[in-house]
Motif scaffolding. Structure first.
Motif, mmCIF file in Angstrom:
data_model
loop_
_atom_site.group_PDB
_atom_site.id
_atom_site.type_symbol
_atom_site.label_atom_id
_atom_site.label_comp_id
_atom_site.label_asym_id
_atom_site.label_seq_id
_atom_site.Cartn_x
_atom_site.Cartn_y
_atom_site.Cartn_z
ATOM 1 N N HIS A 97 0.834 -1.196 0.000
ATOM 2 C CA HIS A 97 0.000 0.000 0.000
ATOM 3 C C HIS A 97 0.875 1.255 0.000
ATOM 4 C CE1 HIS A 97 -2.888 3.026 1.417
ATOM 5 N NE2 HIS A 97 -1.982 3.311 2.337
ATOM 6 N N SER A 98 1.899 1.265 0.862
ATOM 7 C CA SER A 98 2.786 2.426 0.944
ATOM 8 C C SER A 98 3.544 2.641 -0.358
ATOM 9 C CB SER A 98 3.768 2.277 2.109
ATOM 10 O OG SER A 98 3.104 2.517 3.321
ATOM 11 N N GLY A 106 4.131 10.609 -3.811
ATOM 12 C CA GLY A 106 5.455 11.071 -3.402
ATOM 13 C C GLY A 106 5.596 11.175 -1.895
ATOM 14 N N ILE A 107 6.518 12.054 -1.475
ATOM 15 C CA ILE A 107 6.806 12.251 -0.056
ATOM 16 C C ILE A 107 6.632 13.729 0.295
ATOM 17 C CG2 ILE A 107 8.320 10.272 0.297
ATOM 18 C CD1 ILE A 107 10.739 12.080 -0.230
ATOM 19 N N ASP A 108 6.360 13.983 1.569
ATOM 20 C CA ASP A 108 6.227 15.372 2.011
ATOM 21 C C ASP A 108 7.582 15.915 2.466
ATOM 22 O OD1 ASP A 108 6.659 14.461 4.647
ATOM 23 O OD2 ASP A 108 4.542 14.559 5.184
ATOM 24 N N GLU A 109 7.580 17.101 3.060
ATOM 25 C CA GLU A 109 8.835 17.749 3.485
ATOM 26 C C GLU A 109 9.553 16.977 4.584
ATOM 27 O OE1 GLU A 109 5.382 19.196 5.716
ATOM 28 O OE2 GLU A 109 5.796 19.259 3.585
ATOM 29 N N ASN A 110 8.850 16.087 5.276
ATOM 30 C CA ASN A 110 9.458 15.250 6.319
ATOM 31 C C ASN A 110 9.839 13.869 5.801
ATOM 32 O OD1 ASN A 110 9.161 17.208 8.421
ATOM 33 N ND2 ASN A 110 6.973 16.718 8.448
ATOM 34 N N HIS A 111 9.744 13.671 4.493
ATOM 35 C CA HIS A 111 10.035 12.402 3.823
ATOM 36 C C HIS A 111 9.045 11.301 4.191
ATOM 37 C CE1 HIS A 111 13.941 12.971 1.633
ATOM 38 N NE2 HIS A 111 13.694 14.155 2.152
ATOM 39 N N ARG A 112 7.853 11.704 4.599
ATOM 40 C CA ARG A 112 6.786 10.757 4.896
ATOM 41 C C ARG A 112 6.015 10.486 3.608
ATOM 42 N NH1 ARG A 112 1.657 9.593 6.071
ATOM 43 N NH2 ARG A 112 1.201 8.485 7.995
ATOM 44 N N ILE A 113 5.693 9.219 3.353
ATOM 45 C CA ILE A 113 4.911 8.865 2.169
ATOM 46 C C ILE A 113 3.512 9.446 2.335
ATOM 47 C CG2 ILE A 113 3.952 6.987 0.788
ATOM 48 C CD1 ILE A 113 6.367 5.276 1.775
ATOM 49 N N ILE A 114 3.130 10.295 1.398
ATOM 50 C CA ILE A 114 1.852 10.995 1.471
ATOM 51 C C ILE A 114 0.692 10.004 1.345
ATOM 52 C CG2 ILE A 114 0.390 12.743 0.355
ATOM 53 C CD1 ILE A 114 3.066 14.103 -0.545
ATOM 54 N N ASN A 115 -0.239 10.094 2.297
ATOM 55 C CA ASN A 115 -1.463 9.276 2.371
ATOM 56 C C ASN A 115 -1.221 7.802 2.692
ATOM 57 O OD1 ASN A 115 -3.140 11.489 1.900
ATOM 58 N ND2 ASN A 115 -3.034 11.205 -0.317
#
Length: 158
Positions: A97-98, A106-115
């Motif tokens: 899923h990720s 993509g990823i956000d500014e914290n390098h977290r996978i968005i959604n």
């Protein structure tokens, strides 16, 4: 990743050792196969003879280090253009899923996978690597599929 997650990961390595993460195949192939948590499927595919037609067959257990390794591999092996994502998800981690959310969002500014709904979807690879993955890799979503014949039908052999 949090320290509790690191500790649990180290315990799992000892209690549930997994001998092989991936099998390299034809370096000229544009296809990679990811079997998620399905180790028997990984072994069956390896033994099927398909390695002469695919670049690599591997598993994906974690939504962080595992995806980091995968992104880095396809970035360094730019001949890969398609990834067959099959097998069963890792309970709790939802690494498949990720990976799909990473490819889409993509990823956000914290390098977290968005959604991502995974517990620790934080990556260490660069945004450039993620963008390369998003733009250059096609994912064939066969999550939960473990039938080798059905998987073979989705592989484009060039």
């Amino acid at each position: 990743m949090n320290s509790l997650g690191n500790i649990i990961g180290e315990i799992c390595k000892v209690v549930l050792p997994i001998k092989q993460e991936f099998y390299p195949g034809n370096p000229n192939s544009q296809v990679a196969i990811c079997t998620l948590a399905s180790i028997p499927l990984l072994d069956d595919l390896k033994d099927s003879g398909i390695l002469s037609n695919v670049a690599i067959i591997g598993r994906l257990f974690s939504e962080n280090k595992g995806i980091d390794n995968m992104i880095q591999y396809v970035y360094e092996n730019r001949n890969i253009k398609e990834m067959i994502l099959c097998g069963k998800e890792v309970w709790g981690h939802k690494s498949g899923h990720s990976l799909l959310k990473l490819h889409k969002n993509g990823i956000d500014e914290n390098h977290r996978i968005i959604n991502s709904i995974s517990p620790e979807p934080y990556l260490t690879v660069s945004k450039d690597m993620v963008e390369y993955f998003q733009k250059n890799i096609t994912i064939v979503d066969l999550i939960d599929e473990t039938n080798i014949e059905k998987i073979f039908k989705k592989i484009k052999i060039s």
